[in-house]
Design an enzyme around this catalytic site. Structure first.
Site, PDB file in Angstrom:
ATOM      1  N   CYS A  97      16.838 -12.654 -23.668  1.00 51.97           N
ATOM      2  CA  CYS A  97      16.296 -11.915 -22.521  1.00 51.97           C
ATOM      3  C   CYS A  97      14.787 -11.715 -22.729  1.00 51.97           C
ATOM      4  CB  CYS A  97      17.010 -10.579 -22.379  1.00 51.97           C
ATOM      5  SG  CYS A  97      18.818 -10.739 -22.454  1.00 51.97           S
ATOM      6  N   CYS A 113      28.575   7.262 -21.350  1.00 47.71           N
ATOM      7  CA  CYS A 113      28.194   5.952 -20.822  1.00 47.71           C
ATOM      8  C   CYS A 113      27.956   5.045 -22.025  1.00 47.71           C
ATOM      9  CB  CYS A 113      26.914   6.073 -19.992  1.00 47.71           C
ATOM     10  SG  CYS A 113      26.317   4.491 -19.359  1.00 47.71           S
ATOM     11  N   CYS A 163      19.647  -9.104 -31.808  1.00 44.80           N
ATOM     12  CA  CYS A 163      20.540  -9.646 -30.774  1.00 44.80           C
ATOM     13  C   CYS A 163      20.276 -11.138 -30.582  1.00 44.80           C
ATOM     14  CB  CYS A 163      20.317  -8.893 -29.463  1.00 44.80           C
ATOM     15  SG  CYS A 163      21.414  -9.462 -28.157  1.00 44.80           S
ATOM     16  N   ARG A 190      18.650   5.623 -10.303  1.00 44.53           N
ATOM     17  CA  ARG A 190      17.963   6.163 -11.485  1.00 44.53           C
ATOM     18  C   ARG A 190      16.580   5.544 -11.644  1.00 44.53           C
ATOM     19  NH1 ARG A 190      21.597   5.376 -15.308  1.00 44.53           N
ATOM     20  NH2 ARG A 190      22.590   7.279 -14.630  1.00 44.53           N
ATOM     21  N   CYS A 220      27.645   1.352 -13.734  1.00 49.49           N
ATOM     22  CA  CYS A 220      26.207   1.628 -13.731  1.00 49.49           C
ATOM     23  C   CYS A 220      25.528   0.267 -13.800  1.00 49.49           C
ATOM     24  CB  CYS A 220      25.836   2.488 -14.940  1.00 49.49           C
ATOM     25  SG  CYS A 220      24.053   2.698 -15.132  1.00 49.49           S
ATOM     26  N   CYS A 238      13.131  -8.314 -23.662  1.00 45.24           N
ATOM     27  CA  CYS A 238      13.794  -7.386 -24.581  1.00 45.24           C
ATOM     28  C   CYS A 238      13.241  -7.397 -26.010  1.00 45.24           C
ATOM     29  CB  CYS A 238      15.289  -7.666 -24.623  1.00 45.24           C
ATOM     30  SG  CYS A 238      16.169  -6.388 -25.583  1.00 45.24           S
ATOM     31  N   CYS A 265      24.329   8.236 -23.128  1.00 51.87           N
ATOM     32  CA  CYS A 265      24.561   6.786 -22.990  1.00 51.87           C
ATOM     33  C   CYS A 265      24.259   6.088 -24.315  1.00 51.87           C
ATOM     34  CB  CYS A 265      23.669   6.232 -21.891  1.00 51.87           C
ATOM     35  SG  CYS A 265      23.911   4.466 -21.646  1.00 51.87           S
TER      36      CYS A 265
HETATM   37  N1  SAM Z   1      22.773  -5.719 -25.003  1.00 53.67           N
HETATM   38  C1  SAM Z   1      23.367  -5.120 -23.876  1.00 53.67           C
HETATM   39  C2  SAM Z   1      23.068  -5.867 -22.606  1.00 53.67           C
HETATM   40  O1  SAM Z   1      22.101  -6.592 -22.528  1.00 53.67           O
HETATM   41  O2  SAM Z   1      23.835  -5.687 -21.651  1.00 53.67           O
HETATM   42  C3  SAM Z   1      23.034  -3.653 -23.697  1.00 53.67           C
HETATM   43  C4  SAM Z   1      21.635  -3.157 -23.978  1.00 53.67           C
HETATM   44  S1  SAM Z   1      20.330  -3.846 -22.985  1.00 53.67           S
HETATM   45  C5  SAM Z   1      18.902  -3.307 -23.882  1.00 53.67           C
HETATM   46  C6  SAM Z   1      20.398  -2.876 -21.498  1.00 53.67           C
HETATM   47  C7  SAM Z   1      19.392  -3.130 -20.426  1.00 53.67           C
HETATM   48  O3  SAM Z   1      18.145  -2.585 -20.787  1.00 53.67           O
HETATM   49  C8  SAM Z   1      19.061  -4.545 -20.055  1.00 53.67           C
HETATM   50  O4  SAM Z   1      20.016  -5.144 -19.229  1.00 53.67           O
HETATM   51  C9  SAM Z   1      17.753  -4.375 -19.313  1.00 53.67           C
HETATM   52  O5  SAM Z   1      17.993  -4.181 -17.928  1.00 53.67           O
HETATM   53  C10 SAM Z   1      17.166  -3.099 -19.919  1.00 53.67           C
HETATM   54  N2  SAM Z   1      15.936  -3.394 -20.682  1.00 53.67           N
HETATM   55  C11 SAM Z   1      15.849  -3.957 -21.906  1.00 53.67           C
HETATM   56  N3  SAM Z   1      14.576  -4.112 -22.279  1.00 53.67           N
HETATM   57  C12 SAM Z   1      13.821  -3.626 -21.279  1.00 53.67           C
HETATM   58  C13 SAM Z   1      12.401  -3.517 -21.062  1.00 53.67           C
HETATM   59  N4  SAM Z   1      11.521  -3.966 -21.958  1.00 53.67           N
HETATM   60  N5  SAM Z   1      11.975  -2.959 -19.910  1.00 53.67           N
HETATM   61  C14 SAM Z   1      12.852  -2.516 -18.999  1.00 53.67           C
HETATM   62  N6  SAM Z   1      14.193  -2.609 -19.137  1.00 53.67           N
HETATM   63  C15 SAM Z   1      14.666  -3.154 -20.254  1.00 53.67           C
HETATM   64  C1  DTB Z   2      18.995   0.627 -18.249  1.00 59.96           C
HETATM   65  O1  DTB Z   2      19.094   0.126 -17.122  1.00 59.96           O
HETATM   66  N1  DTB Z   2      17.859   0.931 -18.849  1.00 59.96           N
HETATM   67  C2  DTB Z   2      18.087   1.467 -20.169  1.00 59.96           C
HETATM   68  C3  DTB Z   2      19.635   1.566 -20.229  1.00 59.96           C
HETATM   69  N2  DTB Z   2      20.038   0.936 -19.014  1.00 59.96           N
HETATM   70  C4  DTB Z   2      20.363   1.085 -21.389  1.00 59.96           C
HETATM   71  C5  DTB Z   2      17.442   0.696 -21.267  1.00 59.96           C
HETATM   72  C6  DTB Z   2      15.945   0.554 -21.138  1.00 59.96           C
HETATM   73  C7  DTB Z   2      15.440  -0.104 -22.357  1.00 59.96           C
HETATM   74  C8  DTB Z   2      13.949  -0.182 -22.419  1.00 59.96           C
HETATM   75  C9  DTB Z   2      13.474  -0.878 -23.637  1.00 59.96           C
HETATM   76  C10 DTB Z   2      13.853  -0.223 -24.936  1.00 59.96           C
HETATM   77  O2  DTB Z   2      13.668   1.007 -25.087  1.00 59.96           O
HETATM   78  O3  DTB Z   2      14.280  -0.929 -25.846  1.00 59.96           O
HETATM   79 FE1  SF4 Z   3      20.365  -8.514 -26.397  1.00 63.23          FE
HETATM   80 FE2  SF4 Z   3      18.309  -7.206 -25.373  1.00 63.23          FE
HETATM   81 FE3  SF4 Z   3      19.457  -9.132 -23.945  1.00 63.23          FE
HETATM   82 FE4  SF4 Z   3      20.799  -6.786 -24.397  1.00 63.23          FE
HETATM   83  S1  SF4 Z   3      18.925  -7.071 -23.219  1.00 63.23           S
HETATM   84  S2  SF4 Z   3      21.609  -8.877 -24.564  1.00 63.23           S
HETATM   85  S3  SF4 Z   3      20.020  -6.297 -26.457  1.00 63.23           S
HETATM   86  S4  SF4 Z   3      18.366  -9.393 -25.908  1.00 63.23           S
END
Ligand code: SAM
Ligand code: DTB
Ligand code: SF4
Length: 334
Positions: free
Chosen positions: A78, A149, A74, A281, A209, A81, A118
């Protein structure tokens, strides 16, 4: 098992989850939320439990299973992430999964007891051509009798409408943090971009959500600021995922001081009090959370979890452990 959320809302007259969106009129001031967060713990939990019982079955837990349908690579930055191309986290990029694999995973999730499936993709925003295979996944999962979802990044209004047409029940798009802390976490998209996506999702008639992450180094006032943003969305999101940061090696937030688990429970309680009709959640972060802390989260008003041994790229408790926990607590899937 497939009961839509509205069935669990004793005060809802609608049988459609989409129509269960509640018009919230109260606006929450930041200082009111800060004051809730700072209450003596037992007073806070008592308030949250009363609100919870006024609106929900206190024994009910909604189970959502996640699947990453397009992983890694990606372009966004973030800081939490593991799927950002900018950080070396060991996550292997994977192109979009074929439809049959997605539907097989959904079928397994259904058999294990999940009511919602989801699908997540590591995109900043989908291209229009990406939406056709996603639409087929949504249609297929719905045909299994599960709620659908998706979380695909930023959406334009026409894209949200396309997903609605495919039968999408919920779209997950998180605000992640308070606006004041957001710049410390993400630089590649604005807070307003997130609000615009939520508006497009809402306008298309898809349930929202939307939640955030705690334990990223924010202070209590910034945690209150995140809850204020969520609670003042009008209507409040139908689903509010509260994630505890999963610290992944290689991401900038790895090594962050751990949040006191009681402050996590407090955040859940304040989400429950300020968003009484929303599913709250207990989301990422359960893998390393004791059963006792999870039980406190349910007491504080959480009534949904991610269910299944994997989140998107990181581990989640085994389904057996969750079933055993629910049984020991006398809680039922709904
Ligand atoms: N790329 C899309 C976005 O950012 O909207 C969808 C997937 S993204 C992984 C969805 C959500 O996962 C993020 O907005 C964040 O709140 C959560 N998330 C990602 N990495 C995480 C982590 N290491 N710990 C907790 N939540 C995480
Ligand atoms: C949300 O709020 N938490 C989920 C879902 N929406 C998509 C994602 C958590 C991701 C945690 C890190 C990972 O497994 O990559
Ligand atoms: Fe990309 Fe992760 Fe940010 Fe979603 S949360 S936009 S997958 S870097």
């Amino acid at each position: 098992m497939n009961s839509p959320e509205s069935i669990s809302l004793p005060h809802s007259s609608s049988s459609s989850p989409i129509l269960s969106a509640s018009k919230s009129t109260k606006k929450w001031a930041l200082n009111e939320i800060e004051a809730l967060l700072a209450l003596p713990f037992t007073d806070l939990i008592w308030q949250a439990q009363q609100v919870h019982r006024d609106h929900w079955n206190p024994q009910g837990v909604q189970l959502s299973t996640l699947l990453s349908v397009k992983t890694g690579g990606c372009p966004e930055d973030c800081a939490y992430c593991p799927q950002s191309v900018r950080y070396d986290t060991g996550v292997e990029n994977q192109a979009m999964l074929p439809l049959n694999e997605v539907l097989a995973a959904a079928q397994r999730a259904k058999e294990a007891g999940a009511s919602r499936f989801c699908m997540g993709a590591a995109w900043r925003s989908p291209k229009d051509k990406d939406l056709e295979p996603i639409a087929a996944m949504i249609e297929g999962v719905r045909a299994l009798g599960m709620e659908t979802c998706a979380t695909l990044g930023m959406l334009k209004p026409a894209q949200a409408e396309r997903l609605k047409q495919a039968g999408l029940d919920f779209y997950n798009h998180n605000l992640d943090s308070a606006p004041e802390f957001y710049g410390d976490i993400i630089s590649t998209r604005e807070y307003q971009d997130r609000l615009d996506t939520l508006t497009a999702v809402r306008a298309a008639g898809i349930n929202v959500c939307c939640g955030g992450i705690v334990g990223m180094g924010e202070n209590a006032s910034q945690r209150a600021g995140l809850i204020a943003q969520l609670a003042n969305l009008d209507p409040a999101p139908e689903s509010v995922p509260i994630n505890l940061l999963v610290q992944v090696k290689g991401t900038p937030l790895h090594g962050q001081d751990e949040l006191d688990p009681l402050d996590f429970v407090r955040t859940i309680a304040v989400a429950r009090i300020t968003m009484p009709k929303s599913r709250v959640r207990l989301s990422a972060g359960r893998e390393n959370m004791s059963d006792a802390v999870q039980a406190l989260c349910f007491l504080a008003g959480a009534n949904s979890i991610f269910y299944g041994e994997q989140l998107l790229t990181t581990p989640n408790p085994e389904a057996d452990r969750d079933r055993s926990l629910m049984q020991r607590l006398g809680m039922q899937a709904e």
